[in-house]
Design an enzyme around this catalytic site. Structure first.
Site, PDB file in Angstrom:
ATOM      1  N   CYS A  79      -7.315  -1.948   8.325  1.00 21.27           N
ATOM      2  CA  CYS A  79      -6.051  -1.976   7.577  1.00 21.27           C
ATOM      3  C   CYS A  79      -5.566  -0.563   7.284  1.00 21.27           C
ATOM      4  CB  CYS A  79      -6.215  -2.773   6.278  1.00 21.27           C
ATOM      5  SG  CYS A  79      -6.455  -4.552   6.546  1.00 21.27           S
ATOM      6  N   HIS A  83      -1.340  -5.877   1.705  1.00 20.32           N
ATOM      7  CA  HIS A  83      -2.555  -6.693   1.712  1.00 20.32           C
ATOM      8  C   HIS A  83      -2.291  -8.029   1.006  1.00 20.32           C
ATOM      9  CE1 HIS A  83      -5.546  -3.329   2.627  1.00 20.32           C
ATOM     10  NE2 HIS A  83      -5.923  -4.330   3.385  1.00 20.32           N
ATOM     11  N   ARG A 111     -19.038   3.924  11.589  1.00 15.81           N
ATOM     12  CA  ARG A 111     -20.227   3.072  11.627  1.00 15.81           C
ATOM     13  C   ARG A 111     -19.833   1.621  11.855  1.00 15.81           C
ATOM     14  NH1 ARG A 111     -23.956   3.016   6.435  1.00 15.81           N
ATOM     15  NH2 ARG A 111     -22.093   1.999   5.598  1.00 15.81           N
ATOM     16  N   GLU A 136       0.835  -1.201   0.000  1.00 19.81           N
ATOM     17  CA  GLU A 136       0.000   0.000   0.000  1.00 19.81           C
ATOM     18  C   GLU A 136       0.870   1.251   0.000  1.00 19.81           C
ATOM     19  OE1 GLU A 136      -3.149   0.027  -0.405  1.00 19.81           O
ATOM     20  OE2 GLU A 136      -3.645  -2.088  -0.043  1.00 19.81           O
TER      21      GLU A 136
END
Length: 212
Positions: free
Chosen positions: A141, A165, A88, A78
């Site tokens: 992540c 990942h 949420r 990444e």
């Protein structure tokens, strides 16, 4: 270098996390690097605290976090963690606004200072599919990648940090036939190549961007 390699525990109803299983297979010495492995919870802020507690012991030159990205078919270093949490999901109730900052006093984003292009190419040279990713999502992540940048900025000057990942493993897709997978052994092979490529040298001047 002394490198801390972290991996998340299983989450989302899964009984296994390929990131953790692959990290368990890594040698304690990779190239010129000495590896320390750390399992961390897939929980906002608790994951950062676990890493911070280990880094506080001192002596680490770099930290590399590994996480699962079900649906991806390759290993994806990444490039950046952004200062947004999905609250949420974070409180599991939906009672908070969707987008809240991870750190009020942090930068809008922290770019990995690892040689992510060299790492991506090193993985591919072993025959393991890899690509450079520009989005770590907005779940834990991304949270931990951003927090690693925050820790490097605020508490551990000179610390190299990054995130990779990895896909599902075959055992996870028996009931998800449309999802790609990769063996733990192959994932570990790719991670080994990526870690071996870590250095403080300037990253490769090559184009690895995506058109979509």
């Amino acid at each position: 270098m002394k490198i801390l390699v972290t991996a998340f525990d299983p989450f989302g109803g899964e009984k296994i996390n390929p990131a953790l299983e692959a990290v368990k297979q890594l040698d304690e010495h990779i190239g010129e690097h000495t590896i320390t492995k750390l399992e961390i919870p897939t929980v906002f802020h608790e994951s950062k605290d676990a890493v911070d507690n280990e880094l506080a012991k001192g002596g680490y030159d770099a930290v590399l976090a590994i996480g699962q990205a079900g649906g991806r078919y390759d290993l994806t270093p990444e490039r950046v963690g952004i200062n947004i949490d999905d609250a949420r999901i974070a409180d599991n109730k939906g009672n908070q606004p969707l987008d809240v900052p991870i750190q009020e006093d942090g930068a809008p984003a922290y770019f990995s200072n690892l040689p992510v292009k060299k790492m991506t190419e090193a993985i591919k040279q072993t025959g393991v599919p890899a690509s450079l990713s520009n989005t770590a999502g907005t779940f834990v992540c991304n949270h931990i990648l951003y927090q690693l940048g925050y820790l490097a900025d605020k508490s551990y000057p000179g610390l190299l940090f990054g995130f990779i990942h990895v896909p599902f493993i075959p055992e996870q897709v028996t009931d998800k036939p449309e999802k790609p997978s990769m063996s733990i052994e192959t994932i570990a092979k790719g991670l080994t190549a990526a870690i071996k490529a870590i250095s403080r040298d300037e990253d490769a001047k090559i184009a690895l961007g995506e058109t979509h």
